[in-house]
Design a protein around this motif. Structure first.
Motif, PDB file in Angstrom:
ATOM      1  N   UNK A 203      53.652  19.100  67.269  1.00 32.54           N
ATOM      2  CA  UNK A 203      52.845  18.645  66.136  1.00 32.54           C
ATOM      3  C   UNK A 203      51.579  19.497  65.992  1.00 32.54           C
ATOM      4  N   UNK A 204      50.889  19.711  67.123  1.00 28.87           N
ATOM      5  CA  UNK A 204      49.669  20.521  67.089  1.00 28.87           C
ATOM      6  C   UNK A 204      49.966  21.962  66.701  1.00 28.87           C
ATOM      7  N   UNK A 205      51.071  22.488  67.237  1.00 30.01           N
ATOM      8  CA  UNK A 205      51.416  23.880  66.951  1.00 30.01           C
ATOM      9  C   UNK A 205      51.738  24.070  65.470  1.00 30.01           C
ATOM     10  N   UNK A 206      52.483  23.143  64.913  1.00 30.12           N
ATOM     11  CA  UNK A 206      52.857  23.305  63.499  1.00 30.12           C
ATOM     12  C   UNK A 206      51.657  23.128  62.575  1.00 30.12           C
ATOM     13  N   UNK A 207      50.717  22.248  62.950  1.00 26.12           N
ATOM     14  CA  UNK A 207      49.491  22.123  62.143  1.00 26.12           C
ATOM     15  C   UNK A 207      48.667  23.409  62.188  1.00 26.12           C
ATOM     16  N   UNK A 208      48.699  24.074  63.352  1.00 29.58           N
ATOM     17  CA  UNK A 208      47.925  25.319  63.492  1.00 29.58           C
ATOM     18  C   UNK A 208      48.516  26.455  62.667  1.00 29.58           C
ATOM     19  N   UNK A 209      49.850  26.447  62.506  1.00 29.03           N
ATOM     20  CA  UNK A 209      50.516  27.566  61.831  1.00 29.03           C
ATOM     21  C   UNK A 209      51.032  27.211  60.429  1.00 29.03           C
ATOM     22  N   UNK A 210      50.845  25.955  60.035  1.00 21.53           N
ATOM     23  CA  UNK A 210      51.157  25.565  58.650  1.00 21.53           C
ATOM     24  C   UNK A 210      50.093  24.559  58.261  1.00 21.53           C
ATOM     25  N   UNK A 211      48.888  25.056  58.030  1.00 19.48           N
ATOM     26  CA  UNK A 211      47.727  24.184  57.863  1.00 19.48           C
ATOM     27  C   UNK A 211      47.729  23.513  56.497  1.00 19.48           C
ATOM     28  N   UNK A 212      47.138  22.314  56.438  1.00 20.76           N
ATOM     29  CA  UNK A 212      47.110  21.544  55.176  1.00 20.76           C
ATOM     30  C   UNK A 212      46.350  22.212  54.036  1.00 20.76           C
ATOM     31  N   UNK A 213      45.474  23.177  54.342  1.00 19.46           N
ATOM     32  CA  UNK A 213      44.766  23.874  53.258  1.00 19.46           C
ATOM     33  C   UNK A 213      45.594  25.022  52.668  1.00 19.46           C
ATOM     34  N   UNK A 214      46.620  25.426  53.362  1.00 17.20           N
ATOM     35  CA  UNK A 214      47.459  26.506  52.844  1.00 17.20           C
ATOM     36  C   UNK A 214      46.903  27.900  53.102  1.00 17.20           C
ATOM     37  N   UNK A 215      45.945  28.024  54.006  1.00 14.79           N
ATOM     38  CA  UNK A 215      45.385  29.357  54.284  1.00 14.79           C
ATOM     39  C   UNK A 215      46.407  30.224  55.036  1.00 14.79           C
ATOM     40  N   UNK A 216      47.113  29.613  55.988  1.00 17.11           N
ATOM     41  CA  UNK A 216      48.119  30.378  56.731  1.00 17.11           C
ATOM     42  C   UNK A 216      49.269  30.789  55.809  1.00 17.11           C
ATOM     43  N   UNK A 217      49.607  29.911  54.864  1.00 20.94           N
ATOM     44  CA  UNK A 217      50.633  30.274  53.874  1.00 20.94           C
ATOM     45  C   UNK A 217      50.172  31.487  53.063  1.00 20.94           C
ATOM     46  N   UNK A 218      48.908  31.494  52.672  1.00 16.20           N
ATOM     47  CA  UNK A 218      48.376  32.630  51.907  1.00 16.20           C
ATOM     48  C   UNK A 218      48.380  33.900  52.758  1.00 16.20           C
ATOM     49  N   UNK A 219      48.002  33.747  54.027  1.00 16.93           N
ATOM     50  CA  UNK A 219      47.996  34.870  54.980  1.00 16.93           C
ATOM     51  C   UNK A 219      49.396  35.481  55.086  1.00 16.93           C
ATOM     52  N   UNK A 220      50.398  34.613  55.176  1.00 18.96           N
ATOM     53  CA  UNK A 220      51.780  35.069  55.296  1.00 18.96           C
ATOM     54  C   UNK A 220      52.256  35.715  53.980  1.00 18.96           C
ATOM     55  N   UNK A 221      52.024  35.040  52.859  1.00 18.12           N
ATOM     56  CA  UNK A 221      52.493  35.565  51.561  1.00 18.12           C
ATOM     57  C   UNK A 221      51.759  36.827  51.147  1.00 18.12           C
ATOM     58  N   UNK A 222      50.583  37.050  51.712  1.00 16.75           N
ATOM     59  CA  UNK A 222      49.854  38.284  51.418  1.00 16.75           C
ATOM     60  C   UNK A 222      50.684  39.523  51.770  1.00 16.75           C
ATOM     61  N   UNK A 223      51.630  39.364  52.705  1.00 17.00           N
ATOM     62  CA  UNK A 223      52.540  40.481  53.011  1.00 17.00           C
ATOM     63  C   UNK A 223      53.283  40.914  51.752  1.00 17.00           C
ATOM     64  N   UNK A 224      53.713  39.913  50.962  1.00 17.40           N
ATOM     65  CA  UNK A 224      54.458  40.224  49.730  1.00 17.40           C
ATOM     66  C   UNK A 224      53.525  40.856  48.699  1.00 17.40           C
ATOM     67  N   UNK A 225      52.284  40.344  48.649  1.00 22.51           N
ATOM     68  CA  UNK A 225      51.284  40.930  47.746  1.00 22.51           C
ATOM     69  C   UNK A 225      51.078  42.396  48.111  1.00 22.51           C
ATOM     70  N   UNK A 226      50.997  42.639  49.408  1.00 20.47           N
ATOM     71  CA  UNK A 226      50.766  44.010  49.882  1.00 20.47           C
ATOM     72  C   UNK A 226      51.936  44.920  49.526  1.00 20.47           C
ATOM     73  N   UNK A 227      53.163  44.413  49.695  1.00 21.36           N
ATOM     74  CA  UNK A 227      54.334  45.232  49.357  1.00 21.36           C
ATOM     75  C   UNK A 227      54.358  45.491  47.849  1.00 21.36           C
ATOM     76  N   UNK A 228      54.002  44.462  47.078  1.00 23.83           N
ATOM     77  CA  UNK A 228      53.936  44.667  45.619  1.00 23.83           C
ATOM     78  C   UNK A 228      52.933  45.760  45.264  1.00 23.83           C
ATOM     79  N   UNK A 229      51.765  45.701  45.883  1.00 20.54           N
ATOM     80  CA  UNK A 229      50.712  46.659  45.502  1.00 20.54           C
ATOM     81  C   UNK A 229      50.972  48.053  46.036  1.00 20.54           C
ATOM     82  N   UNK A 230      51.325  48.140  47.313  1.00 18.76           N
ATOM     83  CA  UNK A 230      51.425  49.474  47.919  1.00 18.76           C
ATOM     84  C   UNK A 230      52.766  50.143  47.668  1.00 18.76           C
TER      85      UNK A 230
END
Ligand code: AVJ
Length: 325
Positions: A203-230
């Motif tokens: 439970x603690x691990x999943x909260x740390x890596x899938x946080x309720x604010x969605x910052x980790x989701x943004x961090x992960x999806x930024x990979x796709x943003x980077x591939x789109x841009x570069x």
């Protein structure tokens, strides 16, 4: 004093990224190396993750350092060189450097990071301390370590800092190889301070890596943003979900990007088109979690003996000081 070695030519970096993306999206499961999470935006998102209430590693490590920095550096003979692998914001190495100030011990610090933002932040943090001289290396851990080791004069004690549970990104064989490589860059009596996150509840691990604010989701999806841009790709961000999984058998949290439906993505600069089935994922990161005994064994197998271990019982995080045999 601040000095930075020259940045790699961006065109070359883009070519390497293109080649890695092309190769790793052809694997099954599809993958992207986690080092690509840390472009300018990704590094800022990671700094934000470190302030999330659900991601406790950074604060736990900060607590241990602020309480124990003095004994951590007390036994190391002067003159001293610190080498930090993956410096982030530089606050941790600054805490250790601060612990030397009261005794008027000076130290030179080598900062190794692939992120220019991380180097800039760290150089600014350390630039305020007069007893510290700083050299930044914008490069991989391996190359930076080799470089710092060759610059080290004889008679100087080296302390390598591998903090924040960055070791968690390595699978067990790679962790062994990497610690052995650190050991080979050192001389007997040199030291390694290793930060490792410990196994805790799912439970603690999943909260740390899938946080309720969605910052980790943004961090992960930024990979796709980077591939789109570069790489001029056309990933539709809304068509992918962030997912964190606790893989108990391997003792690691995995981050994935899951395709919401069947789709094709063009990546012109990588010279490929990639098809996704509905539910198919790209595997973007592993974060291995350790027991305290495993941390000690890891270091000992790589040619160190453990001198002392400090554990934050609250967040289940350990700092271990190893000395090279
Ligand atoms: C920087 C590798 C230690 O694995 O905890 C944070 C990266 N990924 N949230 C970690 C990360 C998702 C972090 N490390």
């Amino acid at each position: 004093m601040i000095e930075t070695s020259a940045a790699a030519p961006p065109a070359e970096a883009v070519a390497d990224f293109a080649e890695d993306v092309r190769r790793d999206l052809a694997l099954s499961p599809k993958q992207i190396q986690s080092k690509y999470l840390y472009n300018a935006l990704g590094s800022c998102l990671f700094e934000a993750i470190c302030r999330l209430p659900w991601y406790r590693i950074t604060r736990a490590e900060g607590r241990l350092l602020s309480r124990w920095a003095e004994p951590m550096v007390a036994s190391l003979p002067d003159p001293l060189t610190f080498v930090e692998l993956g410096c982030g914001s530089g606050e941790k190495v600054a805490m250790l450097a601060e612990a030397l100030r009261s005794r008027r011990r000076s130290v030179s610090v080598h900062l190794i990071d692939i992120s220019p933002i991380a180097l800039e932040l760290s150089e600014r943090t350390l630039g305020r301390l007069e007893h510290v001289s700083v050299v930044g290396h914008r490069t991989t851990y391996e190359e930076g370590l080799r470089h710092a080791a060759t610059l080290r004069p004889s008679g100087v004690t080296m302390l390598v800092l591998f903090l924040g549970s960055n070791i968690g990104n390595f699978d067990p064989p790679a962790a062994h190889d990497f610690l052995s490589q650190i050991r080979r860059a050192l001389r007997p009596g040199d030291a390694l301070l290793l930060g490792a996150d410990l196994v805790k509840s799912e439970r603690e691990l999943l909260l740390a890596y899938d946080d309720p604010l969605g910052v980790t989701a943004a961090f992960n999806k930024n990979l796709l943003v980077r591939i789109n841009r570069e790489l001029l790709a056309d990933f539709d961000l809304a068509s992918f979900d962030h997912r964190a999984v606790w893989n108990a058998a391997e003792s690691r949290v995995e981050m994935h990007l899951v395709s919401r439906h069947a789709q094709q993505v063009n990546i012109p600069r990588a010279g490929c088109t990639v098809s996704f089935e509905r539910g198919e994922h790209i595997w973007t990161e592993n974060s291995y979690k350790y027991t305290i005994e495993e941390v000690v064994q890891r270091g000992e197998r790589a040619g160190f003996r453990s001198r002392e271990q400090w554990v934050d019982g609250d967040a289940r995080f350990a700092l271990t000081l190893f000395v090279a045999n």
